[in-house]
Design an enzyme around this catalytic site. Structure first.
Site, PDB file in Angstrom:
ATOM      1  N   TYR A   4       0.841  -1.189   0.000  1.00  0.00           N
ATOM      2  CA  TYR A   4       0.000   0.000   0.000  1.00  0.00           C
ATOM      3  C   TYR A   4       0.881   1.245   0.000  1.00  0.00           C
ATOM      4  O   TYR A   4       2.023   1.218   0.447  1.00  0.00           O
ATOM      5  CB  TYR A   4      -1.022   0.011   1.140  1.00  0.00           C
ATOM      6  N   CYS A   5       0.335   2.322  -0.559  1.00  0.00           N
ATOM      7  CA  CYS A   5       1.061   3.588  -0.731  1.00  0.00           C
ATOM      8  C   CYS A   5       2.451   3.359  -1.332  1.00  0.00           C
ATOM      9  O   CYS A   5       3.466   3.763  -0.761  1.00  0.00           O
ATOM     10  CB  CYS A   5       1.177   4.338   0.596  1.00  0.00           C
TER      11      CYS A   5
END
Length: 281
Positions: free
Chosen positions: A146-147
């Site tokens: 994620y990110c």
């Protein structure tokens, strides 16, 4: 070549916000860093390292907040006991909890101090903090995390940290989140479920990450050592001292406190607007 800490400033201020507890609002952290950026950028403050921990919070990016079924995604996160906020800078969804240490390096923006130099400064610091473990910490985008970003930090291909950067009013805040304890894949699964519910097969205006939980891990999992937030904080401060800088602990001045309150109010209003805007779409 990475710029040294001592060449930035012979003395660094330390603000330790790691023990503020569950009531510490993540929006306050944005306000603290904006306040410090302003003062340092205008030559009114020392270069600062600030560390903090927030409990059960998911920080969304602006793009996340515009997903087609954001309310369903947000409701899922809240059903899992997480507070949901929208950050005031770039990036996508990340998980904060009591096993995640956040660190900002806040300094004056000097001519020639590039964005990459900011990232390299933090990357070099993290490598030195964990040098005694004899592991290879790499910086490149971990697809499936994620990110994701070009300065994801990983060991053996598993991401444990991400670096971001914010520049305002002549100041720079280089920020990192370090997954110290707990399950990295469990955090990633939470964000995977968020995207599944917030996208729900609809077309999106940006390419959101297809999260693969097995790509993420905590430092405790990767190093097989009983690490704590406190032990990493000790290593952080020791490493800075080994870099040849003096450390000083100074609370916010009255002027800084006033600007902090103004920034906090502004950020609260912006967060409320970002979340409520999607209810009306």
């Amino acid at each position: 070549m990475t710029i040294s800490f001592s060449s930035i400033s012979p003395t660094w201020r330390v603000l330790d916000h790691t023990t503020f507890g569950p009531s510490f609002d993540a929006l306050q952290s944005f306000a603290y860093d904006d306040t410090l950026c302003s003062f340092i950028g205008q030559q009114q403050g020392l270069a600062t390292t600030r560390a903090w921990v927030h409990h059960k919070t998911v920080v969304l990016g602006i793009q996340d907040s515009r997903l087609p079924h954001i309310e369903e995604g947000r409701a899922y996160l809240e059903s899992q006991g997480y507070r949901v906020i929208v950050r005031n800078s770039g990036g996508l969804a990340v998980v904060l909890d009591d096993g995640v240490l956040n660190v900002s390096l806040i300094l004056k923006e000097e001519k020639g101090f590039s964005i990459d130099a900011g990232y390299e400064l933090m990357y070099d610091l993290i490598k030195k903090i964990f040098a005694s473990y004899n592991v290879n910490i790499e910086a490149y985008e971990i697809v499936g995390s994620y990110c994701p970003g070009s300065f994801d930090l990983s060991i053996n291909g598993k991401k444990f940290a991400g670096i971001s950067q914010r520049r305002i009013r002549g100041g720079i805040a280089v920020q990192i989140y370090l997954c110290v304890t707990g399950s990295g894949s469990h955090r990633a699964h939470l964000i995977k479920q968020f995207y599944d519910k917030a996208v729900a097969g609809k077309e999106t205006k940006f390419v959101y990450p297809v999260v693969q939980p097995e790509t993420m891990a905590s430092l405790t999992e990767l190093l097989q050592k009983p690490l704590t937030i406190s032990s990493i904080m000790t290593s952080l401060l020791t490493t800075l001292q080994n870099e040849g800088v003096q450390l000083t602990v100074q609370p916010l001045s009255n002027e800084e406190q006033q600007l902090f309150m103004e920034n906090y109010e502004r950020i609260q209003l912006r967060n409320e607007k970002a979340l409520n805007m999607n209810k009306n779409n």
